[in-house]
Design a protein around this motif. Sequence first.
Motif: not given
Length: 521
Positions: A22, A24, A187, A314, A370, A386, A388
């Motif tokens: 992930i 960000y 992350f 993201i 996330m 979320s 998602e």
Amino acid sequence: MQRLIALLALLAGVAHAAKPNILYIMSDDHTSQAVGAYGGRLAKLNPTPTLDKLAAEGMRFDRVFCTNSICTPSRATILTGQYSQTNGVTDLNGVLPPERHYLPQEMKKAGYLTAMIGKWHLEAEPASFDYYKVLPGQGKYFDPDFIARGDKDWPNNVVKHEGYVSDVITDIGLDWLEKRDKTKPFFLMLHHKAPHDMFEFAPRYADYLKDTEIPEPDNLYDQPAAGFGSVATRGENDSLVHRIGTSISKRHPVRNYGIDFNISPGLDEHEYTHQAYQEYLKRYLRCVKSVDDNLARLFDYLKKNGLLDNTVIIYTSDQGMMLGEHDYIDKRWMYEESMRMPFIMRYPKLIKAGTVNSDLINNTDFAPTMLELAGAKAPPQMQGRSFEAALEGKALTHWRTATYYRYWMHLMHHDNPAHFGIRTADSKLIFYYSQAEDEAGNGKLTMPWKKGASYKIEPTSPAWEFYDLSTDPQEMHNQYANPEYAAKISELKAELKRQREELHEGDESRPHIQKVIDQNW
């Protein structure tokens, strides 16, 4: 023993493969008007080809909003999944201690290697991350210092870098990606300083847009005399138009971009405003360009190392920004350009290329989303939810129909009155309670022309504003007094009251504010 080690390594690799990385990425003050993928008057200038490609390969979100359009509170909301009053960071002086850094804590529990690089702006050490290298405060555009984890206590482990800040932050990010523990999913929060004011751009961008006439917003020069704003933003008989909201034009006599950019005060009003706007946008977009170019470097690394399609990417900003709309600069307002955040996601395993989402999402929802993508659940203290399922094109069930907003810093820095309100899919209700959080009105002026000076923050007139976004997307006509909207406004007030109670956003501990609310509800 060697077989056991090999088996454990294999299992770790299988677990890693099942979890996406992930990434960000968040810039500072990069509003959706300055992202080509969102269209609008600046799109033809092609300021963000890398981001536009990201949107074409993923999902563009059209209704993502911050809950408090100012840097430190927005960042605290993203890390906690909580609204400002709950996480305790309501203004620029807020501090978020490491024990409330819920997002990296939960990511680590989910097996992720965590890193925070770039602009932090939350005072307390980002100790919940495995790795950090962050700018002190706002940081510098050129030859920036960073605070890193090291042998000295926070914030004394300072590391100096040479170069332009967008390049340096990207270099640090690439270095961390190359040297990280590759047995774990990562992350990474990569936060750019640009394009925060005062818009110092790298010399290589000096000729970008040099001979270009930047398109101007329709409402830069004139606001409807009986339309935009209220007594809270304009004063009785327009008595506060020179006091409320810093400007492009000469309207605000202390802070306007004509002053900041040395535009000749002898020019007539229109030409002064025009030249200040052109200089503002060129500096701003040159800073945007440095972010976009560095994203290309970052994405190239992911592609060359086989990481691109297993990484959730993201891109967002900590809030929006007024680019001359209504003759305003900066953010803070609940008006659309300030409140709306650009938000783009790419993850081909879930997201169909070229899709657009219109759900009402706010920045309390980022962390829960996330975490779900990481195979974890949001802890119960998070107030967001979320989204998602929306990434797969599914309808969000029991989702909000209105998103709550509150700006606390009454008449500080850019002279915006304190206010709160809600935005639905097609309308917006704002209440300016116009009072300092501290009843005594004590404040600190931290702008360059009077650095550190103490001053008194006076209350101003409270007022309501209502905008029908379906017919008035530029928010030019306050319809609060229009009887045709009375039923709608009553409905929105009920929802606003419900959300304030549900989200623990009340003012019982601030009787001077509660009194104004009660008197004007």
